[in-house]
Design an enzyme around this catalytic site. Structure first.
Site, PDB file in Angstrom:
ATOM      1  N   ASP A   1      -4.475  88.259  33.997  1.00 59.00           N
ATOM      2  CA  ASP A   1      -5.755  88.639  33.384  1.00 59.00           C
ATOM      3  C   ASP A   1      -5.757  88.198  31.922  1.00 59.00           C
ATOM      4  O   ASP A   1      -4.912  88.615  31.135  1.00 59.00           O
ATOM      5  CB  ASP A   1      -5.937  90.155  33.499  1.00 59.00           C
ATOM      6  CG  ASP A   1      -7.150  90.663  32.736  1.00 59.00           C
ATOM      7  OD1 ASP A   1      -8.094  89.869  32.522  1.00 59.00           O
ATOM      8  OD2 ASP A   1      -7.147  91.843  32.346  1.00 59.00           O
TER       9      ASP A   1
ATOM     10  N   ASP B   1      -9.845  92.955  31.220  1.00 58.58           N
ATOM     11  CA  ASP B   1     -10.733  93.772  32.066  1.00 58.58           C
ATOM     12  C   ASP B   1     -10.024  94.292  33.307  1.00 58.58           C
ATOM     13  O   ASP B   1     -10.630  94.955  34.148  1.00 58.58           O
ATOM     14  CB  ASP B   1     -11.990  92.995  32.446  1.00 58.58           C
ATOM     15  CG  ASP B   1     -11.715  91.805  33.367  1.00 58.58           C
ATOM     16  OD1 ASP B   1     -10.534  91.506  33.625  1.00 58.58           O
ATOM     17  OD2 ASP B   1     -12.695  91.165  33.808  1.00 58.58           O
TER      18      ASP B   1
ATOM     19  N   ASP C   1      -7.937  86.193  36.374  1.00 59.59           N
ATOM     20  CA  ASP C   1      -9.008  85.212  36.236  1.00 59.59           C
ATOM     21  C   ASP C   1      -8.438  83.802  36.099  1.00 59.59           C
ATOM     22  O   ASP C   1      -7.221  83.607  36.019  1.00 59.59           O
ATOM     23  CB  ASP C   1      -9.903  85.560  35.042  1.00 59.59           C
ATOM     24  CG  ASP C   1      -9.115  85.908  33.786  1.00 59.59           C
ATOM     25  OD1 ASP C   1      -8.121  85.200  33.490  1.00 59.59           O
ATOM     26  OD2 ASP C   1      -9.477  86.878  33.092  1.00 59.59           O
TER      27      ASP C   1
ATOM     28  N   ASP D   1      -9.568  77.487  48.499  1.00 58.63           N
ATOM     29  CA  ASP D   1      -9.865  78.233  49.718  1.00 58.63           C
ATOM     30  C   ASP D   1     -11.357  78.135  50.000  1.00 58.63           C
ATOM     31  O   ASP D   1     -12.178  78.482  49.136  1.00 58.63           O
ATOM     32  CB  ASP D   1      -9.476  79.700  49.500  1.00 58.63           C
ATOM     33  CG  ASP D   1      -8.863  80.335  50.735  1.00 58.63           C
ATOM     34  OD1 ASP D   1      -9.291  79.984  51.840  1.00 58.63           O
ATOM     35  OD2 ASP D   1      -7.967  81.182  50.571  1.00 58.63           O
TER      36      ASP D   1
ATOM     37  N   ASP E   1     -10.504  79.049  55.791  1.00 58.56           N
ATOM     38  CA  ASP E   1     -10.322  80.402  56.301  1.00 58.56           C
ATOM     39  C   ASP E   1     -10.858  80.526  57.733  1.00 58.56           C
ATOM     40  O   ASP E   1     -11.960  80.054  58.029  1.00 58.56           O
ATOM     41  CB  ASP E   1     -11.063  81.382  55.372  1.00 58.56           C
ATOM     42  CG  ASP E   1     -10.736  82.821  55.642  1.00 58.56           C
ATOM     43  OD1 ASP E   1      -9.574  83.203  55.460  1.00 58.56           O
ATOM     44  OD2 ASP E   1     -11.654  83.563  56.034  1.00 58.56           O
TER      45      ASP E   1
ATOM     46  N   GLU F   1      -6.544  77.855  58.615  1.00 60.15           N
ATOM     47  CA  GLU F   1      -6.059  79.167  59.038  1.00 60.15           C
ATOM     48  C   GLU F   1      -6.623  79.436  60.428  1.00 60.15           C
ATOM     49  O   GLU F   1      -7.846  79.436  60.618  1.00 60.15           O
ATOM     50  CB  GLU F   1      -6.509  80.263  58.073  1.00 60.15           C
ATOM     51  CG  GLU F   1      -5.917  81.624  58.438  1.00 60.15           C
ATOM     52  CD  GLU F   1      -6.713  82.805  57.914  1.00 60.15           C
ATOM     53  OE1 GLU F   1      -6.100  83.850  57.667  1.00 60.15           O
ATOM     54  OE2 GLU F   1      -7.946  82.683  57.758  1.00 60.15           O
TER      55      GLU F   1
ATOM     56  N   HIS G   1      -1.756  86.818  50.916  1.00 60.63           N
ATOM     57  CA  HIS G   1      -2.625  87.906  50.457  1.00 60.63           C
ATOM     58  C   HIS G   1      -3.023  88.856  51.586  1.00 60.63           C
ATOM     59  O   HIS G   1      -3.575  89.929  51.318  1.00 60.63           O
ATOM     60  CB  HIS G   1      -3.880  87.333  49.809  1.00 60.63           C
ATOM     61  CG  HIS G   1      -4.744  86.564  50.780  1.00 60.63           C
ATOM     62  ND1 HIS G   1      -4.385  85.326  51.267  1.00 60.63           N
ATOM     63  CD2 HIS G   1      -5.925  86.867  51.361  1.00 60.63           C
ATOM     64  CE1 HIS G   1      -5.313  84.901  52.108  1.00 60.63           C
ATOM     65  NE2 HIS G   1      -6.260  85.816  52.187  1.00 60.63           N
ATOM     66  N   ASP G   2      -2.760  88.480  52.829  1.00 61.48           N
ATOM     67  CA  ASP G   2      -3.100  89.312  53.989  1.00 61.48           C
ATOM     68  C   ASP G   2      -1.874  89.963  54.629  1.00 61.48           C
ATOM     69  O   ASP G   2      -1.996  90.600  55.671  1.00 61.48           O
ATOM     70  CB  ASP G   2      -3.816  88.473  55.061  1.00 61.48           C
ATOM     71  CG  ASP G   2      -5.271  88.203  54.724  1.00 61.48           C
ATOM     72  OD1 ASP G   2      -5.866  88.989  53.967  1.00 61.48           O
ATOM     73  OD2 ASP G   2      -5.808  87.183  55.209  1.00 61.48           O
TER      74      ASP G   2
END
Length: 562
Positions: free
Chosen positions: A22, A26, A30, A99, A202, A261, A334-335
């Protein structure tokens, strides 16, 4: 390596931007934060940076619900930041893979806003619409959505249902419509012109549906049915992917990288998808090995993982794509939960060794390895205290549904702690400061309390760290053709604790051997007792040390002869 595609010797690093770095305090990672870490990635040695969705989105599914494919969500930055990222990567001889989510959009995408406006709107058939059916159940089919509930959502204004295989805010695009496909191709060309080097697509094997849509077989103890047969690798999937390749990928003067994927894909399907002669995709993500610790009830039905099952799964895919196509290699993303907590151990005495062992085993298989952010540090699962600590839509929906069905909330939480997607989404641990160096503000999801012990600052200059071990693995792939191109032979297939295999290419042979446990193992492999140790995860496993075939707790070695 002459004659071989560049990505056979490459390593890909996945960035989940919300949790990477970051820049503005915030609490949300990013693109400028990513840019600030490019030297770190360059030092690791990776060749490709894959960035999860950063597009404009209502963030119902953390950005996988896209409302504008050709803009950056303000929480992540601007298009100018993406241009700077591309420039920075290319200056360091790295590539950018983005992605793309083209099975569905957000319900706030202008295409869907027009589609739902009226039944005679020109974009009505850009999505899947159907009227209610007669009877108690009004939904057009009985399919269950990935995030619980029906795949159909009633639109009151037009009194018809639209299809969403995931969240109700993620309506499925109708790829049967050539106008939809051309709009997608134009968008992809726009990104290539901007300088990106490839696409990770995806759930791309869901884009072709079996017509007519109909009920699937009932699911035990559920009011819904399994509709997967109607969208897993449907009848036009190869046609659609070849068309995408022909219209978008082939005309580009560069050698791009494309990854599909594909949940539920079989080896036979993958052979076709990744055969270069067919012009579809370079490799697929398959999920066989990450389902081995799932019980009959799915990912939150915890089951023990047997090493022999893991070896059989990896071995099948190595053999199946040995001469046609190419493998993608990964432990986590991430999954998925963190690899160390899932396949290794969180025990402080062996955590570092198990992290190095997992990297060694994965990276020495034949295929392109993927490193998920923090994996190179040995990051672990988060000790979530309660459901309020979770942020993932899938986890929250599952907890609500399971609790309502009478399951013990404590047991549901235990399953989420082990398998929940938020394990892979906690912030990258850059240093030992209060928020792990991820942000100066309050992070969108809590950092792991163990960041004081596990962080990049403590590892990048440590010759015995997980980070340094991963650097050596990446370098080995770059420097040794046998790692990228050698054949693969599984050894000791029935051993419940030792993972062993060989790689051979042009007179060089490697033996990879790893002890998945704390009990010392003696391995009888004639001909290897005096081989050279290329790399190991114990300090005395340095190159040129004389190896023994007695493996200590969580020990991994790469031996070479020839």
């Amino acid at each position: 390596m002459p004659g071989a595609p560049w990505w056979t010797s490459a390593v890909v690093y996945q960035v989940y931007p919300r949790s990477f770095a970051d820049s503005d305090g915030d609490g949300i990672g990013d693109i400028p934060g990513l840019i600030s870490k490019l030297d770190y990635l360059h030092r690791l040695g990776v060749d490709v940076v894959w960035v999860s969705p950063f597009y404009r989105s209502p963030m119902d599914d953390n950005g996988y619900d896209i409302s504008d494919y050709q803009d950056v969500d303000p929480m992540f930055g601007t298009l100018a930041d993406i241009d700077e990222l591309i420039t920075g990567l290319h200056a360091r001889d790295m590539k950018l893979m983005i992605d793309v989510v083209v099975n569905h959009t957000s319900d706030e995408h202008p295409w869907f806003v027009q589609s739902r406006a009226s039944k005679d709107n020109p974009k009505r058939d850009w999505y899947w619409w159907a009227p209610a059916r007669e009877g108690v159940t009004k939904e057009p089919t009985n399919w269950i959505a990935a995030f619980q509930g029906s795949v159909w959502e009633l639109d009151a204004a037009t009194d018809e249902y639209y299809l969403h295989l995931f969240s109700r805010k993620q309506p499925d695009l109708n790829w049967e419509n050539p106008d939809v496909r051309e709009a997608i191709y134009q968008m992809l060309r726009w990104w290539l012109e901007r300088g990106v080097d490839g696409f990770r697509m995806d759930v791309i094997n869901y884009i072709s549906k079996v017509l007519p849509l109909a009920d699937g077989p009932p699911i035990l103890n559920s009011p819904y049915g399994d509709g997967s047969a109607f969208y897993w690798c449907g009848p036009r999937i190869h046609e659609f992917l070849h068309e995408l390749h022909t219209e978008v990928i082939a005309p580009d003067h560069r050698r791009l990288i494309t990854v599909g994927e594909m949940p539920g894909v079989t080896i036979k399907d993958a052979q076709r998808f990744t055969d270069p002669a067919r012009g579809e995709v370079d490799m697929v993500f398959q999920f066989e090995h990450v389902g081995l610790d799932h019980g009959p009830g799915g990912r939150y039905d915890l089951a023990p993982l047997r090493l022999t099952d893991l070896k059989r799964s990896f071995g099948r895919w190595q053999e199946g794509l040995a001469t046609a196509g190419w493998n993608s290699l990964y432990w986590n993303n991430h999954d998925q939960p963190r690899a160390v907590s899932r396949y290794g151990t969180d025990d402080p005495e062996y955590r570092v060794r198990s992290a190095k062992l997992l990297g060694t085993v994965l990276h020495l298989h034949r295929g392109t390895p993927y490193v998920y952010q923090g994996e190179e540090l040995g990051m672990t699962n988060h000790p979530f205290c309660g459901i309020d600590d979770f942020r993932d839509l899938e986890s929250l929906n599952y907890f609500a549904a399971a609790s309502a069905a009478g399951h013990d909330p404590a047991e549901v939480l235990a399953a989420l702690r082990a398998q929940g997607r938020d394990n892979g989404r906690t912030p990258v641990q850059w240093d030992a400061s209060e928020q792990a160096g991820f942000t100066t503000g309050t992070p969108w999801i809590a950092v792991n309390p163990n960041h004081a012990e596990i962080n990049a600052a403590a590892q990048v200059d440590d010759p015995d760290s997980v980070f340094t071990h991963y650097r050596r693995l990446v370098s080995l792939r770059h420097e040794s053709p046998v790692v990228a191109l050698g054949d693969f032979t599984m050894l000791l297939a029935d051993d419940e604790q030792v993972y062993a295999f060989t790689r051979r290419f042009e007179g060089t042979e490697l033996l990879v051997i790893a002890n998945f446990g704390v009990t010392e193992q003696r391995v009888d492999l004639p001909g290897w007792s005096d081989a050279e140790t290329v790399l190991g995860n114990y300090p005395d496993s340095a190159p040129d040390a004389q190896p023994v075939l007695t493996l200590r707790a969580w020990e991994a070695r790469i031996l070479r002869r020839g």
